[in-house]
Design a protein around this motif. Structure first.
Motif, PDB file in Angstrom:
ATOM      1  N   ALA A   7       5.259   1.886  11.119  1.00  0.00           N
ATOM      2  CA  ALA A   7       4.427   1.740   9.935  1.00  0.00           C
ATOM      3  C   ALA A   7       4.412   2.897   9.206  1.00  0.00           C
ATOM      4  N   GLY A   8       4.184   2.972   8.036  1.00  0.00           N
ATOM      5  CA  GLY A   8       4.449   3.958   7.052  1.00  0.00           C
ATOM      6  C   GLY A   8       5.841   3.936   6.334  1.00  0.00           C
ATOM      7  N   ASP A  83       2.735   2.821   2.082  1.00  0.00           N
ATOM      8  CA  ASP A  83       1.670   3.722   2.388  1.00  0.00           C
ATOM      9  C   ASP A  83       0.558   3.140   1.938  1.00  0.00           C
ATOM     10  N   TYR A  84       0.306   2.125   0.932  1.00  0.00           N
ATOM     11  CA  TYR A  84      -1.000   1.746   0.578  1.00  0.00           C
ATOM     12  C   TYR A  84      -1.520   0.344   0.940  1.00  0.00           C
ATOM     13  N   LYS A  86      -1.851  -2.082   3.772  1.00  0.00           N
ATOM     14  CA  LYS A  86      -2.069  -1.966   5.417  1.00  0.00           C
ATOM     15  C   LYS A  86      -1.813  -3.317   6.107  1.00  0.00           C
ATOM     16  N   PRO A  87      -2.451  -4.399   5.410  1.00  0.00           N
ATOM     17  CA  PRO A  87      -2.033  -5.840   6.148  1.00  0.00           C
ATOM     18  C   PRO A  87      -0.549  -5.775   6.124  1.00  0.00           C
ATOM     19  N   PHE A  88       0.041  -6.347   7.388  1.00  0.00           N
ATOM     20  CA  PHE A  88       1.450  -6.394   7.524  1.00  0.00           C
ATOM     21  C   PHE A  88       1.758  -7.805   6.714  1.00  0.00           C
ATOM     22  N   ARG A  91       1.911  -6.732   3.148  1.00  0.00           N
ATOM     23  CA  ARG A  91       3.185  -5.909   2.733  1.00  0.00           C
ATOM     24  C   ARG A  91       4.463  -6.601   2.662  1.00  0.00           C
TER      25      ARG A  91
END
Length: 115
Positions: A7-8, A83-84, A86-88, A91
């Motif tokens: 992640a990230g 980065d901003y 969060k829910p996969f 995203r």
């Protein structure tokens, strides 16, 4: 065994280098276009513009610059989503939509420049 971060944003040398290289390509194109505009100051008709943009090297450089813009945008937007958001699932949707949009823009730029 290597542990990978899943992640990230991927803050790697490849992404950093791509951002810098594409920025340099866009900067060079901007300077060349600016000097072209200065040389065209006072041009009386559209045919001079057509003649300049009809040259193969200008088309290739313009297309290369558009590809640089799309790659530059992809790295920036992808990092922003990672980065901003969060829910996969969200995203993944936003990244997929961004890819589709950028590919569509690339195809359209080919049509405009070469068509």
């Amino acid at each position: 065994m290597v542990n990978r971060k899943l992640a990230g944003a991927h803050y790697g040398l490849r992404d950093w280098a791509m951002q810098r290289i594409t920025a340099v390509v866009m900067l060079i194109y901007t300077f060349i276009f600016f000097f072209f505009l200065l040389s065209m100051f006072g041009a009386q008709d559209y045919t001079e513009w057509q003649q300049f943009f009809a040259k193969t090297w200008v088309k290739v450089f313009t297309q290369t610059t558009f590809i640089a813009v799309f790659l530059h945008a992809w790295v920036g937007i992808r990092d922003l989503w990672m980065d901003y958001i969060k829910p996969f699932g969200l995203r993944l949707f936003l990244q997929s939509a961004t890819i589709v949009w950028l590919i569509g823009c690339a195809i359209y730029s080919i049509k405009v420049i070469w068509g």
